[in-house]
Each structure stands twice: as C-alpha cells, then as structure tokens.
Design a protein around this motif. Structure first.
Motif, short mmCIF file in Angstrom:
data_model
loop_
_atom_site.label_atom_id
_atom_site.label_comp_id
_atom_site.label_asym_id
_atom_site.label_seq_id
_atom_site.Cartn_x
_atom_site.Cartn_y
_atom_site.Cartn_z
N CYS B 90 0.67 -1.56 -0.31
CA CYS B 90 0.33 0.22 -0.32
C CYS B 90 0.61 1.02 -0.05
O CYS B 90 2.00 1.16 1.09
N THR B 92 -0.70 4.63 -0.09
CA THR B 92 -1.25 5.75 -0.08
C THR B 92 -1.22 6.33 1.29
O THR B 92 -0.53 6.02 2.15
N PRO B 94 -2.00 7.76 4.22
CA PRO B 94 -1.34 7.31 5.96
C PRO B 94 -0.80 6.06 5.63
O PRO B 94 0.09 6.02 6.55
N CYS B 95 -0.01 5.34 4.96
CA CYS B 95 0.87 4.53 4.69
C CYS B 95 1.84 4.73 4.14
O CYS B 95 3.23 4.63 4.93
N CYS B 131 -5.32 2.40 -1.09
CA CYS B 131 -5.88 2.33 0.52
C CYS B 131 -6.29 1.00 0.57
O CYS B 131 -7.03 -0.05 0.06
N LEU B 132 -6.18 -0.02 1.91
CA LEU B 132 -6.92 -1.15 2.17
C LEU B 132 -7.31 -1.50 2.89
O LEU B 132 -7.62 -2.65 3.78
N ALA B 133 -7.82 -0.67 3.76
CA ALA B 133 -8.86 -0.23 4.90
C ALA B 133 -7.56 -0.83 6.02
O ALA B 133 -7.57 -1.32 7.23
N SER B 134 -6.20 -0.42 5.99
CA SER B 134 -5.45 -1.21 7.53
C SER B 134 -4.29 0.18 7.35
O SER B 134 -3.53 -0.33 7.90
N CYS B 135 -5.03 0.97 7.84
CA CYS B 135 -3.94 2.25 8.18
C CYS B 135 -3.75 2.67 9.13
O CYS B 135 -2.78 3.23 9.55
S1 FES Z 1 -3.17 4.05 3.14
FE1 FES Z 1 -2.98 2.29 3.10
S2 FES Z 1 -3.70 0.91 4.12
FE2 FES Z 1 -4.48 3.03 4.58
#
Ligand code: FES
Ligand SMILES: Cc1cc2nc3c(=O)[nH]c(=O)nc-3n(C[C@H](O)[C@H](O)[C@H](O)COP(=O)(O)O)c2cc1C
Ligand code: SF4
Lengths: 448, 181
Positions: B90, B92, B94-95, B131-135
């Motif tokens: 990921c 995006t 937050p990651c 983003c994989l909903a694991s931020c």
């Molecule tokens: S930004 Fe990587 S899981 Fe949300």
C-alpha cells in the motif's frame, strides 16, 4: 468514558461465532423487531437521528422513508462494505470481529423496508473478511435466523455477500449498484435515485456497515434513548479510525461531541503524537475532506474548542473548517510534508477516477503531474496557481462526488499551507534533504 | 499455464459458481461476474488470459467483451502472468506517512525488480496498491488474502522467506482452499 453501543463485546473471545454472540444478547433485537410493525421500526430510526456513517451524513430514517414501494416489485437493502476511503478502516474491523452484528442489522433493516433478499457488497481485497461473513451467514441460516420463516414469525429473508474487484469508486452508491450487476463501476447520473431505481431497476437502499450496525442498539433501546447521546443533530456514537503519527492508532467508538483535543491527546483515545512531536495537521474525515492545520482542528476560527461532530467540524465552512466524513482521522506531525502527502492523495484520485467526466479524468491527472513536478524541484509559482485553477474547475462539475473529493484536498492544502508549496519552488535543495516521513526502522518498537 | 491445458474449472469450483449464481435473481447471472473472476484467478495461476475470460463468459452466458471490459476496470485482476506470490504494498497517504516509500524501495532491491515486475525465479510479483483499509497498522502489504501489517524490514525478510519455503503454486486472493463444493 464514552458509551460502547457497537463495540461493547468486540473483545469477547469467540464473539465472531453465533453461540457466543447470542450469549451476549445477540439476535434478541431481531426477535424484538420481528414483533414490531415495519413502519414503527423506520419511525424509531428516524427518532434516533442516526445519520449515514458512510461519509455524507444523510439521515438514515429519512432515506428509508424515501424507498419506493411499487406493488409486485422486489426492493433491496444493500450494505456498502466497500470501505476504500484512505484513512478509514472501521468497517473492516467491525465485520472481522462482529459479523453477526451486521447480519442482525441487515435482517432488521430488510424487515423494516420489506426486502426479501439483501446483499452485503464488500471490497474484494477484504477477501478474508468476505469468508468470515459467509461463514457467519451459513451459521445464521443453520440456526433459523436467516432463510424461511425466521424465528417462526413467517418472515422469509435471504442475505448474500458479494465481493468487488478493487475500485474505490465502487463505494459510490450508484457505482456500487453497477458493480453488483457485474459491470464496470461507472456511477450513474441521478435522478433517478436508487430509492426509485437501484439494483436491477428496483428500489434500493444503500447503507454503510456502521449505519446498519447502529440500527441494532437503536431498536434495542429505542430511538429516543439513542438520540440522548451526542450533541445537537449529531446523535449517537461514531466509530473513528485513527491513523498517522499517533501513539495509539486504532478504531475508537466515541460519543459524538467529544472535543478533538481530548480525542488526540487523552490516554483513553489516541494518547498524543508519536515521539512527543508537535501536531502539524489533521485530515479528520477520510482523505476527501479538507486538511486543517493543528490550530484550526483544535479550535474553530472563533476560538471555540472543536468537537467531533458533524456541525463543529464543519464550522467555518471550507475557509476554516472541514467535515466528519467517514471518520477516517489522519494525524500528521511537525516533520510531515503536506505537499508530498497531498501528492499521494492526488495520485490516488487519478488512479481511481472512473474516467466518465473529463474534469475528473483529466484534472486529477494534471494535478498529479504538477505536484510531481513541484516535488521534483522543477515547480514554479505559476504551477501552484495552476493547481488552484484546476481544482476549482473540477468541483461541482462532475457526475459523482469523486471529483469534489479530489479537488478539496488540493484546495485546502493550498489554502492553509501555501508557503510550503512556495518553499518547494524556491528552495528545492533544502526540501530534498528531508524525507518527511517515518523511516521504517525508526518506528518506535513498542508500537509495532 | 501451458498452451494445451484444457480450460475448465474443477468440479468444486463449478459447484461453487452455480451456488453463487443462485444468489442473484433469475436472469441476472451476470452479477456473479466479479466473484467468478476471482475464482478464475485462483483456478488458473493467479491471472486471467483471454481464453480464461472467454471461458468465464461461457459459464455466465454473456459476451466475452462484457468480461474483458470488467476485468480491465478492476485493479485486482491480473491480465498478464504473475509470480506465485503477488506482493501488494500500500502506497497511499496514511501508509506513506509511516514509511511505505521505504518498504517499496526495500522490496525493489530485495527482489531485484521494479514496481510491476516479477522476480527472475518467478516467485514474486511486486505491485503497489491504494489504501487497503489498514491505515491504523501501517505500513502494510497484502499477499493473497493475507494482510501483513505494522511492517518492518525484518518482518518483510521473514514473510518473503516464508513464501519461498512454503508456497509451491500461485496463490490468488480467493484461496484455493476456500473453493469447496
Ligand atoms: S493507506 Fe495503506 S492501508 Fe490505508
Ligand atoms: C467516491 C465515493 C466513495 C465512497 N465510498 C464509500 C464507502 O467505501 N463506504 C460507504 O459506506 N460509503 C461510501 N460512499 C458514500 C456512498 O455513496 C453512500 O452515500 C453511502 O454508502 C450511504 O450510506 P449511509 O447513508 O449509511 O452513509 C462513497 C461515496 C463516493 C462519492
Ligand atoms: S466524477 Fe470522476 S469518478 Fe465520478 S463519474 Fe465522473 S469521472 Fe467517474
């Protein structure tokens, strides 16, 4: 201590299984609901003041009231479990640990709306959660909680889980419907709204996972009881996904109205900023909502403490406020590059644009390229103006709100952090030295 | 996939497909397309060749073009051969805030590939994803259905070694062991 209406039992070992869920009161509310008149259930949801938890905050009871009910035409409740808004991970957590709470909510909602078949649309990447849901659904069928003549009440109801294929846009409700029909996720032009013409041309309600789960405590305790929690028109509890440079990232259930400062700094919630750095900025409701600098997220422009509520977060409009959105709370410390963070968001929207509208398809691409150029040290001050220009030409000119969602982060970053863009343009050599994010091996080991 | 291997789902997969089709109203079997494409990737080495997509079209009684246009829209479908393990990192916001850029660079070096490429031994394909909903547990990556969270460089070494030692055939998001009659 906030109330835990949704997460009360989430840490009970085995709560994912039907037996344990029932031992903690699970499906008692379904039993109660099936003894009520469907319209009375809708009335309770209206009284609760519940607002859609997927991002737009539209009152759920009102949405249910709009559903068309033509004779002889099936209608559908579709749960939006696409959860792809960067910064948001609450639905995943809830479904992984409390699949039966969603099933119970879907059964109650479907009964209230007169649906005989309903669907949970989950993003394909969450395949392991898809299987957890399927197993829970199988358990519920075996126990007579789904299927024919549920709990001997004569209510027949089928619940299915459907997986997507990897596309943020499928979280938009009409794209989701297209995707459920086995097509590309191109949003539809509204009207007609899904309440009139949704999946397979039938009246459809699309609701977020958390909205549907919240129906269970609302029916259990009554809408008035639920409405006592929160502040003003922001009633009830809300799940916040907290991430970024926080000491304790995670999913928190808060009473709406909690001060933002308490949420960030108290030990009950996020415990402050990692390595005791200073807070620089927050994106409070998922990547789509405007970014705010620390001073404006903690206090409104008028100097009032900012609260975690729909109204307080949007106080001041876009000039000095933001939105609660999906509750994806992204905190950034003093070392963060706002420009680089924005670049990742813009690249995201460009990647996820379905391509139907030129302002969105082309505009997101141009914005990504300009930001890349600025970050690379080749930007000019005119490029910053051009960025502003482009975002202003996307907003409000597209079929679906993804265009706005791509424009707002750019507009707000320039509005509040223009000097940082200018610094990239004037002194690229200074910027390149600093990486502006956590180096992986420097992560505080306690937090890993 | 070898050229002459017959394109046909296993009996278990066929039974699963017909159960899935039954979840949608009569005549709406096209709705099963996304789940069936995931099953196809599980059955045929983690990617969708034109021949496999034609086969899926025949199963659902729709035109091949209806399958191609869908498969090319969604990011989870691979239209080219991939390694046994597709590593999806990921990237995006937050990651990224938590070091995703380091993770990608480290993986590129370690696997000797650029983003999108497959390692020389055919073991790994490196992809970056959104983003994989694991931020909250960033940085993270996905291999098959499994989320690997709170990554460190050491953790990555262990995960990749684990793949090398244990994975003998391609893994898709819908794992083969979840295709039961
Ligand atoms: S930004 Fe990587 S899981 Fe949300
Ligand atoms: C681009 C885009 C992505 C969206 N993604 C999601 C999502 O992942 N989950 C969700 O519940 N709602 C999402 N929404 C909002 C939905 O369109 C819809 O408003 C929501 O599912 C309604 O449910 P609610 O009223 O219970 O919030 C998205 C909207 C847009 C424009
Ligand atoms: S705004 Fe973007 S995502 Fe939405 S319909 Fe238009 S092109 Fe597609």
């Amino acid at each position: 201590m906030g109330r835990k209406l949704l997460t009360e039992h989430i840490n009970v070992p085995g709560i994912r299984n039907l037996d344990t869920y029932r031992k903690h009161g699970g499906y008692e509310t379904l039993k109660k609901a099936l003894g009520m008149k469907p319209e009375d259930i809708v009335e309770e949801v209206k009284k609760s003041g519940l607002r859609g938890r997927g991002g737009a905050g539209f009152p759920t009871g009102m949405k249910w009231g709009f559903l068309a009910k033509p004779e002889g035409v099936p209608r559908y409740l579709v749960c939006n479990a696409d959860e792809s808004e960067p910064g948001t991970f609450k639905d995943r957590y809830m479904m992984e640990f409390l699949p039966h709470l969603l099933i119970e909510g879907m059964a109650i909602g479907s009964f209230a709306l007169g649906c005989r078949t309903s669907y949970i649309y989950i993003r394909g990447e969450l395949m392991y959660v898809f299987h957890i849901l399927q197993e829970a659904i199988d358990e519920a069928y075996a126990a007579g909680l789904l299927g024919k003549n549920i709990l001997g009440t004569g209510f027949d109801f089928d619940l299915n889980v459907h997986c997507g294929g990897g596309a943020y846009i499928c979280g938009e409700e009409t794209a989701l419907i297209e995707s459920l029909e086995g097509k590309r996720g191109n949003p539809r032009i509204k009207p007609p709204f899904p309440a009139i013409k949704g999946v397979w041309g039938c009246p459809t309600v699309v609701n977020n996972v958390e909205s549907i789960m919240a129906v269970v405590p609302i029916i259990r305790d009554g809408g008035d009881e639920y409405a006592k929690i929160g502040i003003g028109k922001s009633t009830g509890t809300k799940l916040i996904s907290a991430c970024g440079h926080l000491k304790k990232p995670g999913v928190y259930e808060i009473d709406l109205g909690l001060p933002v400062e308490e949420f960030i700094y108290s030990d009950e919630y996020c415990g402050g900023i990692r390595n005791d750095k200073k807070l620089k900025a927050v994106v409070a409701g998922g990547s789509s909502v405007p970014i705010l600098p620390a001073e404006l997220i903690l206090k409104t422009a008028a100097g009032e403490p900012r609260l975690m509520s729909y109204e307080s977060l949007s106080d001041g409009g876009f000039a000095s406020g933001t939105m609660l959105g999906s509750g994806g709370f992204i905190a950034m410390d003093e070392d963060t590059s706002i420009v680089k963070n924005l670049y990742t968001f813009t690249r995201f929207y460009h990647h996820e644009s379905c391509g139907q509208c030129s302002p969105c398809r082309e505009g997101t691409g141009w914005m990504e390229k300009l930001l890349h150029k600025i970050l690379d040290g080749h930007g000019t001050l005119q490029d910053v103006d051009l960025l502003w220009e482009i975002q202003s030409k996307i907003e409000g000119k597209t079929i679906c709100p993804l265009g706005d969602a791509a424009a707002w982060p750019v507009a707000s970053a320039i509005r509040h952090f223009k000097s940082e863009f200018e610094e990239y343009v004037r002194n690229p050599q200074n910027i390149q030295k600093d990486r502006h994010y956590y180096r992986v091996n420097n992560i505080n080991p306690e937090l890993v | 996939m070898s050229e002459n291997k017959e394109i046909k789902f296993s009996e278990d997969a066929l039974a699963l497909v017909s159960r899935i089709i039954n979840r949608y109203p009569e005549g709406r079997q096209k709705s099963a397309l996304l789940p069936v494409l995931h099953i196809a990737q599980a059955e045929f080495d983690g990617w969708l060749s034109p021949a496999v997509m034609d086969y899926v079209a025949s199963l659902l009684n729709i035109q091949s073009i209806e399958v191609y246009e869908v498969a090319s829209f969604y990011s989870m479908f691979n239209l080219k051969p991939v390694g046994k393990c597709v590593v999806e990192v990921c990237r995006t916001g937050p990651c990224w805030l938590m070091g995703a850029e380091d993770i990608v660079k480290y993986m590129e070096k370690k696997l000797g590939v650029k983003e999108g490429g497959t390692s020389a031994d055919g073991m790994f394909t490196l992809k970056t994803v959104e983003c994989l909903a694991s931020c909250g547990t960033a940085p993270m990556m996905q291999i098959g259905e499994t989320y690997h969270e709170n990554l460190t460089l050491q953790k990555i070494d262990d995960i990749l070694d684990g793949c090398r030692n244990n994975v003998t055939e391609p893994i898709a998001h819908w794992r083969k062991n979840k295709i039961k009659a």
